[in-house]
Scaffold this motif. Sequence first.
Motif, PDB file in Angstrom:
ATOM      1  N   PRO A 141       0.986  -1.093  -0.150  1.00 45.60           N
ATOM      2  CA  PRO A 141      -0.123   0.046   0.121  1.00 45.60           C
ATOM      3  C   PRO A 141       0.619   1.201   0.245  1.00 45.60           C
ATOM      4  O   PRO A 141       1.862   1.230   0.653  1.00 45.60           O
ATOM      5  N   PHE A 142       0.413   2.328  -0.711  1.00 44.14           N
ATOM      6  CA  PHE A 142       1.075   3.599  -0.772  1.00 44.14           C
ATOM      7  C   PHE A 142       1.272   4.222   0.441  1.00 44.14           C
ATOM      8  O   PHE A 142       0.200   4.140   1.302  1.00 44.14           O
ATOM      9  N   GLN A 143       2.424   4.607   1.010  1.00 42.10           N
ATOM     10  CA  GLN A 143       2.736   5.463   2.169  1.00 42.10           C
ATOM     11  C   GLN A 143       3.050   6.823   2.017  1.00 42.10           C
ATOM     12  O   GLN A 143       4.178   7.129   1.107  1.00 42.10           O
ATOM     13  N   SER A 144       2.418   8.050   2.255  1.00 42.08           N
ATOM     14  CA  SER A 144       2.967   9.245   2.135  1.00 42.08           C
ATOM     15  C   SER A 144       3.720   9.599   2.865  1.00 42.08           C
ATOM     16  O   SER A 144       3.772   9.435   4.167  1.00 42.08           O
ATOM     17  N   TYR A 145       4.948  10.424   2.441  1.00 45.45           N
ATOM     18  CA  TYR A 145       5.945  10.895   3.432  1.00 45.45           C
ATOM     19  C   TYR A 145       5.902  12.261   3.528  1.00 45.45           C
ATOM     20  O   TYR A 145       6.885  13.213   3.657  1.00 45.45           O
ATOM     21  N   LYS A 146       4.662  12.981   3.300  1.00 47.91           N
ATOM     22  CA  LYS A 146       4.487  14.318   3.313  1.00 47.91           C
ATOM     23  C   LYS A 146       5.002  14.726   4.764  1.00 47.91           C
ATOM     24  O   LYS A 146       4.522  13.936   5.776  1.00 47.91           O
ATOM     25  N   HIS A 147       5.574  15.862   4.856  1.00 47.35           N
ATOM     26  CA  HIS A 147       5.898  16.492   6.076  1.00 47.35           C
ATOM     27  C   HIS A 147       6.896  15.397   6.789  1.00 47.35           C
ATOM     28  O   HIS A 147       7.178  15.208   7.773  1.00 47.35           O
ATOM     29  N   HIS A 148       7.891  14.967   5.840  1.00 43.75           N
ATOM     30  CA  HIS A 148       9.007  14.251   6.240  1.00 43.75           C
ATOM     31  C   HIS A 148      10.097  14.854   5.799  1.00 43.75           C
ATOM     32  O   HIS A 148      10.297  15.515   4.868  1.00 43.75           O
ATOM     33  N   PHE A 149      11.353  14.505   6.360  1.00 39.71           N
ATOM     34  CA  PHE A 149      12.641  14.547   5.821  1.00 39.71           C
ATOM     35  C   PHE A 149      13.119  13.560   4.984  1.00 39.71           C
ATOM     36  O   PHE A 149      12.867  12.310   5.224  1.00 39.71           O
ATOM     37  N   LEU A 150      13.945  13.650   4.094  1.00 40.30           N
ATOM     38  CA  LEU A 150      14.620  12.984   3.137  1.00 40.30           C
ATOM     39  C   LEU A 150      16.070  13.387   3.125  1.00 40.30           C
ATOM     40  O   LEU A 150      16.629  14.405   2.987  1.00 40.30           O
ATOM     41  N   VAL A 151      16.784  12.364   3.775  1.00 36.86           N
ATOM     42  CA  VAL A 151      18.276  12.739   3.980  1.00 36.86           C
ATOM     43  C   VAL A 151      19.009  11.962   3.269  1.00 36.86           C
ATOM     44  O   VAL A 151      18.781  10.744   3.078  1.00 36.86           O
ATOM     45  N   ALA A 152      19.817  12.563   2.286  1.00 39.18           N
ATOM     46  CA  ALA A 152      20.563  11.709   1.343  1.00 39.18           C
ATOM     47  C   ALA A 152      21.713  10.635   1.764  1.00 39.18           C
ATOM     48  O   ALA A 152      22.394  11.205   2.713  1.00 39.18           O
ATOM     49  N   MET A 153      21.551   9.533   1.563  1.00 38.61           N
ATOM     50  CA  MET A 153      22.603   8.567   1.667  1.00 38.61           C
ATOM     51  C   MET A 153      23.996   8.893   1.252  1.00 38.61           C
ATOM     52  O   MET A 153      23.990   9.419   0.158  1.00 38.61           O
ATOM     53  N   PRO A 154      24.938   8.277   1.699  1.00 37.17           N
ATOM     54  CA  PRO A 154      26.179   8.856   1.049  1.00 37.17           C
ATOM     55  C   PRO A 154      26.486   8.361  -0.170  1.00 37.17           C
ATOM     56  O   PRO A 154      27.296   8.708  -0.933  1.00 37.17           O
TER      57      PRO A 154
END
Length: 189
Positions: A5-18
């Motif tokens: 099922p789709f999970q929204s990441y609205k109001h989340h941070f995406l931190v770039a992996m190395p």
Amino acid sequence: MSTIPFQSYKHHFLVAMPSLQEGIFANSITYLCEHTEQGAMGIVINQPLQVCLDEIFEHLDMDGDCRHDNEPIMAGGPVQTDRGFVLHRPTGQQWDSTLVIADDVAMTTSKDILEAMARGAGPEQALVALGYAGWGAGQLEEELARNAWLTLPADSRIIFDTPIEQRAQLAVGQLGIDLHLIAPGAGHA
């Protein structure tokens, strides 16, 4: 075959992996303003441009009473880099084009907020970015599956109260992770 099922990441941070070593996303933290099955949109919050807010006001011919020499503009992402996006705490003021993302974060894209900021009448806490990060349908989910990003719930204090260079590490530090100790090839076990 089961579908996830789709999970929204609205109001989340995406931190770039190395593993994301090049371009605007290297060592970045992105605040997701919108995420639906049709795609996602976010603002990179830790990649300052060599331009300050006063220069933007001057370029737009906005006269102001306030000085914003020390307020850098962020490179918000590679899409529409000539367009401004203002992340701010909701203030009760009405702007022409505002999206309330969470109780403590809104995004305004209309010129009226910049005019108010130039006069010292805008939101007390704001982050101004040129451009945004965008993903088409399924694109962000593919990048997440490849471990390009670490996701975590957003904290507005990281956007508005934390020095730029500390934002990514402070965010992941809340999970007990040190970004400097993650190997570039890290992945699923």
